[in-house]
Design a protein around this motif. Structure first.
Motif, PDB file in Angstrom:
ATOM      1  N   ASP A  59      32.002   3.540  10.730  1.00 51.29           N
ATOM      2  CA  ASP A  59      31.292   4.793  10.506  1.00 51.29           C
ATOM      3  C   ASP A  59      31.805   5.870  11.444  1.00 51.29           C
ATOM      4  O   ASP A  59      32.288   5.580  12.546  1.00 51.29           O
ATOM      5  N   ILE A  60      31.685   7.112  11.006  1.00 53.71           N
ATOM      6  CA  ILE A  60      31.984   8.261  11.853  1.00 53.71           C
ATOM      7  C   ILE A  60      30.971   9.348  11.528  1.00 53.71           C
ATOM      8  O   ILE A  60      30.604   9.550  10.362  1.00 53.71           O
ATOM      9  N   GLY A  80      12.437  19.388   8.328  1.00 53.37           N
ATOM     10  CA  GLY A  80      13.794  18.868   8.204  1.00 53.37           C
ATOM     11  C   GLY A  80      14.028  18.247   6.844  1.00 53.37           C
ATOM     12  O   GLY A  80      13.086  17.947   6.097  1.00 53.37           O
ATOM     13  N   THR A  81      15.303  18.061   6.527  1.00 49.06           N
ATOM     14  CA  THR A  81      15.712  17.501   5.238  1.00 49.06           C
ATOM     15  C   THR A  81      16.868  16.533   5.442  1.00 49.06           C
ATOM     16  O   THR A  81      17.768  16.791   6.253  1.00 49.06           O
ATOM     17  N   ILE A  82      16.826  15.429   4.725  1.00 52.28           N
ATOM     18  CA  ILE A  82      17.907  14.437   4.729  1.00 52.28           C
ATOM     19  C   ILE A  82      18.404  14.252   3.302  1.00 52.28           C
ATOM     20  O   ILE A  82      17.603  14.164   2.364  1.00 52.28           O
ATOM     21  N   PHE A  83      19.717  14.193   3.154  1.00 54.79           N
ATOM     22  CA  PHE A  83      20.317  13.855   1.865  1.00 54.79           C
ATOM     23  C   PHE A  83      21.274  12.691   2.070  1.00 54.79           C
ATOM     24  O   PHE A  83      22.084  12.695   3.005  1.00 54.79           O
ATOM     25  N   HIS A  84      21.172  11.679   1.199  1.00 56.70           N
ATOM     26  CA  HIS A  84      22.004  10.476   1.311  1.00 56.70           C
ATOM     27  C   HIS A  84      22.555  10.115  -0.069  1.00 56.70           C
ATOM     28  O   HIS A  84      21.855  10.204  -1.088  1.00 56.70           O
ATOM     29  N   PHE A  85      23.822   9.716  -0.071  1.00 53.08           N
ATOM     30  CA  PHE A  85      24.462   9.243  -1.298  1.00 53.08           C
ATOM     31  C   PHE A  85      25.220   7.966  -0.983  1.00 53.08           C
ATOM     32  O   PHE A  85      25.903   7.869   0.041  1.00 53.08           O
ATOM     33  N   GLY A  93      27.359  12.123   8.460  1.00 51.19           N
ATOM     34  CA  GLY A  93      28.130  10.925   8.750  1.00 51.19           C
ATOM     35  C   GLY A  93      28.575  10.203   7.503  1.00 51.19           C
ATOM     36  O   GLY A  93      28.032  10.404   6.411  1.00 51.19           O
ATOM     37  N   ASN A  94      29.580   9.349   7.686  1.00 54.03           N
ATOM     38  CA  ASN A  94      30.158   8.589   6.598  1.00 54.03           C
ATOM     39  C   ASN A  94      30.312   7.138   7.031  1.00 54.03           C
ATOM     40  O   ASN A  94      30.783   6.862   8.139  1.00 54.03           O
ATOM     41  N   LEU A  95      29.880   6.224   6.183  1.00 58.17           N
ATOM     42  CA  LEU A  95      29.991   4.782   6.433  1.00 58.17           C
ATOM     43  C   LEU A  95      30.836   4.162   5.338  1.00 58.17           C
ATOM     44  O   LEU A  95      30.574   4.373   4.149  1.00 58.17           O
ATOM     45  N   VAL A  96      31.843   3.399   5.728  1.00 57.76           N
ATOM     46  CA  VAL A  96      32.742   2.768   4.759  1.00 57.76           C
ATOM     47  C   VAL A  96      32.733   1.267   5.003  1.00 57.76           C
ATOM     48  O   VAL A  96      32.932   0.801   6.134  1.00 57.76           O
ATOM     49  N   GLN A  97      32.485   0.510   3.945  1.00 63.56           N
ATOM     50  CA  GLN A  97      32.562  -0.942   3.985  1.00 63.56           C
ATOM     51  C   GLN A  97      33.192  -1.430   2.691  1.00 63.56           C
ATOM     52  O   GLN A  97      33.367  -0.632   1.763  1.00 63.56           O
ATOM     53  N   PRO A  98      33.573  -2.689   2.610  1.00 64.57           N
ATOM     54  CA  PRO A  98      34.242  -3.149   1.388  1.00 64.57           C
ATOM     55  C   PRO A  98      33.430  -2.838   0.133  1.00 64.57           C
ATOM     56  O   PRO A  98      32.249  -3.180   0.034  1.00 64.57           O
ATOM     57  N   SER A  99      34.028  -2.120  -0.799  1.00 63.60           N
ATOM     58  CA  SER A  99      33.452  -1.795  -2.109  1.00 63.60           C
ATOM     59  C   SER A  99      32.283  -0.817  -2.053  1.00 63.60           C
ATOM     60  O   SER A  99      31.605  -0.609  -3.058  1.00 63.60           O
TER      61      SER A  99
END
Length: 211
Positions: A25-26, A69-74, A40-46
């Protein structure tokens, strides 16, 4: 104004402590006292996750912030599903100059998921829920920061109410701009509504640059 960039490596284990997967993650965080933005971005297999948060909380009495506050996640999991999460609500924080600060929020949580195997019959599955988070920071010495949080979500995990997430982290500043830390995160499912089930245990190591 303070910028920070955090890069982490995490290892997820199942309820039987068997290794499941690893991820990188970064994230970038901008703190301007009364406005805070992170992404932030999280990368894992698939699977790939993206999450961002915006908070506006004016300061009162030099130690108390209250606002919204507001959070958006995809998240996209190859050939299985995509999911959107939207959270918005009230944020509170209390901070002291040196040793201690805490934060809490209470949020509306909207979720929309698309499961590719049934998308022709059911294009979207939608849910309305709530979410909350409480977080405590303690600095016994200036270089060491301890963080404890109890919440119904984390930066890249947004379960419907109520799947509690317990997190503890510690990081140490070796230089004015650089810190190294570790985190353990434990997630349950149906802790109070049905029989409690341990879902996963994540162990994470990370480095952070502050500007």
């Amino acid at each position: 104004m303070q910028w920070s960039v955090t890069n982490g490596l995490s290892f997820e284990n199942g309820a039987d402590f068997a290794p499941l997967t690893s991820a990188v993650d970064i994230s970038v965080d901008l703190n301007m006292q009364e406005i805070r933005v992170n992404a932030g971005n999280l990368v894992q297999p698939s699977q790939v996750d993206f999450s961002t948060e915006f908070i506006y909380w004016p300061t009162f009495f030099n130690c108390f912030n209250a606002g919204v506050g507001t959070i958006f996640h995809f998240v996209h999991c190859n050939d299985i599903f995509s999911e959107f999460d939207y959270l918005s609500g009230a944020y509170l924080s209390f901070h002291t100059p040196k040793k201690f600060d805490c934060m809490a929020n209470f949020l509306y949580h909207g979720k929309a998921a698309r499961i590719f195997a049934i998308k022709d019959d059911v294009p979207w599955l939608k849910n309305n829920s709530i979410a909350f988070k409480t977080e405590f920071n303690f600095r016994p010495i200036s270089q060491l920061n301890l963080n404890l949080s109890v919440s119904s979500y984390s930066m890249y995990r947004y379960m419907l109410w109520f799947a509690p997430d317990f997190s503890f982290s510690a990081d140490y500043k070796f230089f004015d701009m650089f810190a190294v830390g570790g985190q353990i995160e434990i997630q349950y499912i149906d802790m109070f509504t049905l029989s409690s089930n341990l879902n996963s245990i994540d162990i994470r190591i990370y480095g952070r640059l502050e500007f």
